[in-house]
Design an enzyme around this catalytic site. Structure first.
Site, PDB file in Angstrom:
ATOM      1  N   ASN A  23       0.834  -1.259   0.025  1.00 39.07           N
ATOM      2  CA  ASN A  23       0.038  -0.047  -0.028  1.00 39.07           C
ATOM      3  C   ASN A  23       0.885   1.147  -0.112  1.00 39.07           C
ATOM      4  OD1 ASN A  23      -1.789   2.142   0.544  1.00 39.07           O
ATOM      5  ND2 ASN A  23      -2.471   1.501   2.550  1.00 39.07           N
ATOM      6  N   TRP A  24       0.903   1.890  -1.243  1.00 37.74           N
ATOM      7  CA  TRP A  24       1.932   3.038  -1.379  1.00 37.74           C
ATOM      8  C   TRP A  24       1.492   4.237  -0.539  1.00 37.74           C
ATOM      9  CZ3 TRP A  24       3.427   2.766  -7.184  1.00 37.74           C
ATOM     10  CH2 TRP A  24       4.619   1.565  -7.245  1.00 37.74           C
ATOM     11  N   LYS A  25       0.083   4.188  -0.057  1.00 33.98           N
ATOM     12  CA  LYS A  25      -0.558   5.352   0.489  1.00 33.98           C
ATOM     13  C   LYS A  25      -0.189   6.851  -0.226  1.00 33.98           C
ATOM     14  CE  LYS A  25       0.068   3.037   5.048  1.00 33.98           C
ATOM     15  NZ  LYS A  25       0.087   3.033   6.476  1.00 33.98           N
ATOM     16  N   HIS A  57      -9.433   0.874   5.510  1.00 30.70           N
ATOM     17  CA  HIS A  57      -7.930   1.090   6.051  1.00 30.70           C
ATOM     18  C   HIS A  57      -8.194   2.030   7.327  1.00 30.70           C
ATOM     19  CE1 HIS A  57      -3.963   2.316   6.533  1.00 30.70           C
ATOM     20  NE2 HIS A  57      -3.657   1.296   5.668  1.00 30.70           N
ATOM     21  N   GLU A  73      -6.485   4.688   8.210  1.00 30.93           N
ATOM     22  CA  GLU A  73      -6.469   5.952   7.871  1.00 30.93           C
ATOM     23  C   GLU A  73      -7.815   6.373   7.345  1.00 30.93           C
ATOM     24  OE1 GLU A  73      -2.530   5.380   5.577  1.00 30.93           O
ATOM     25  OE2 GLU A  73      -1.782   4.577   7.865  1.00 30.93           O
ATOM     26  N   GLU A  79      -5.029  -5.106  10.428  1.00 34.18           N
ATOM     27  CA  GLU A  79      -3.777  -3.940  10.700  1.00 34.18           C
ATOM     28  C   GLU A  79      -4.198  -3.321  12.147  1.00 34.18           C
ATOM     29  OE1 GLU A  79      -2.032  -2.927   6.834  1.00 34.18           O
ATOM     30  OE2 GLU A  79      -3.854  -1.693   6.966  1.00 34.18           O
ATOM     31  N   GLY A 132       2.876   1.987  10.746  1.00 39.31           N
ATOM     32  CA  GLY A 132       3.885   3.028  10.639  1.00 39.31           C
ATOM     33  C   GLY A 132       4.704   3.353  12.059  1.00 39.31           C
ATOM     34  N   SER A 136       3.924  -2.361  10.145  1.00 38.20           N
ATOM     35  CA  SER A 136       5.312  -2.619  10.333  1.00 38.20           C
ATOM     36  C   SER A 136       5.754  -3.690   9.983  1.00 38.20           C
ATOM     37  CB  SER A 136       5.536  -2.229  11.895  1.00 38.20           C
ATOM     38  OG  SER A 136       5.301  -0.899  12.340  1.00 38.20           O
ATOM     39  N   GLY A 138       3.027  -1.066   4.439  1.00 34.70           N
ATOM     40  CA  GLY A 138       2.937   0.359   3.896  1.00 34.70           C
ATOM     41  C   GLY A 138       4.468   0.833   3.606  1.00 34.70           C
ATOM     42  N   GLY A 139       5.253   1.169   4.587  1.00 34.48           N
ATOM     43  CA  GLY A 139       6.425   1.921   4.240  1.00 34.48           C
ATOM     44  C   GLY A 139       7.360   1.197   3.553  1.00 34.48           C
TER      45      GLY A 139
HETATM   46  P1  13P Z   1       3.322   0.098   7.574  1.00 36.31           P
HETATM   47  O1  13P Z   1       3.564  -1.059   6.884  1.00 36.31           O
HETATM   48  O2  13P Z   1       4.015   1.376   7.051  1.00 36.31           O
HETATM   49  O3  13P Z   1       3.183  -0.063   9.294  1.00 36.31           O
HETATM   50  O4  13P Z   1       1.802   0.409   7.212  1.00 36.31           O
HETATM   51  C1  13P Z   1       0.881  -0.552   7.129  1.00 36.31           C
HETATM   52  C2  13P Z   1      -0.321  -0.231   6.327  1.00 36.31           C
HETATM   53  O5  13P Z   1      -1.061   0.518   6.804  1.00 36.31           O
HETATM   54  C3  13P Z   1      -0.598  -1.092   5.283  1.00 36.31           C
HETATM   55  O6  13P Z   1      -1.681  -0.875   4.688  1.00 36.31           O
END
Ligand code: 13P
Length: 250
Positions: free
Chosen positions: A9-11, A96, A98, A167, A173, A211, A232-233
């Protein structure tokens, strides 16, 4: 478990040019393997660029991070399912953390989005997870089950087409991942919820997110209830992402 899914997920990162550069490096390092799928969720304006780069790689699925359930019309700022399909998407994230916590997506909204995606033949990746204070109060399972309530009214055949992602909000994050055992408990709760609606374990796919990194991915996917990861990251750097995707369960 029938397949292993690595989803990135590149956000709100990576425009079309950065996405193309990423794919050039990643595709050189990535080896296709039966039973393994790579899913990428770029921002909406990069979906088409990613889909073009992977057009000869059907094992790589491109998805949207967010969709609106109406097909078209006066909904400024929103992106419909036909638009993301036209750009090359086959899936979309729903609920999600967020979206729920920054943008106020409700349980009802998640249900409308998931239903519209299923009706259009796309895969909803339905995200659930508790906040730290909810975990500390012992409410994790109740929170997750309440979030799953968005899917009430779907039948077993529809439910079996959804991919779930657990999640925990406190792990996103933060560098703090849930242990495989923590995740297994919630994944089992999702299995039970699905079993109660007539869906067999073999038709339930649950990813873990929060993470995930090259250093912890093997221990997470070695847990039998974890069918893959949503990252994500650590999905933003092509070489590191290739390393994650090359991980296999012990
Ligand atoms: P991180 O891997 O950066 O913790 O993010 C997880 C996430 O929200 C994937 O959708």
């Amino acid at each position: 478990m029938s397949k292993l899914i690595f989803a990135g997920n590149w956000k709100m990162n990576m425009g079309p040019a950065a996405a193309r550069d990423f794919l050039k490096v990643f595709l050189q390092r990535y080896k296709k393997e039966s039973g393994v799928e790579v899913w990428i969720f770029p921002p909406a304006s990069s979906i088409e660029a990613v889909a073009r780069e992977v057009r000869d790689r059907p094992e790589i699925v491109v998805g949207a991070q967010h969709v609106y359930w109406e097909e078209s019309g006066a909904f400024t700022g929103e992106t419909s399912i036909p638009i993301i399909v036209d750009a090359g998407a086959r899936a979309a994230l729903v609920g999600h953390s967020e979206r729920r916590h920054i943008f106020g997506e409700t349980v009802e909204d998640t249900g409308r989005r998931a239903r519209a995606l299923l009706d259009a033949g796309l895969t909803p990746v339905f995200c659930v997870g508790e906040k730290l204070e909810q975990r500390e109060a012992g409410h994790t399972e109740a929170v997750v089950v309440a979030q799953l309530g968005g899917l009430d009214g779907l039948n077993a055949s529809q439910l079996s087409k959804i991919v779930f992602a657990y999640e925990p909000v406190w792990a996103i994050g933060t560098g703090k991942n849930a242990t495989p055992a923590d995740a297994a408990q919630v994944h089992a709760a999702i299995h039970n919820w699905m079993a109660g609606r007539g869906v067999a374990r073999r038709d339930v796919t649950v990813l873990y997110g929060g993470s995930v990194k090259p250093e912890n991915v093997v221990s997470l996917i070695s847990e039998p209830t974890i069918d893959g990861v949503l990252v994500g990251g650590a999905s933003l750097e092509a070489a590191g992402w290739a390393e994650i995707v090359a991980a296999r369960p012990n």
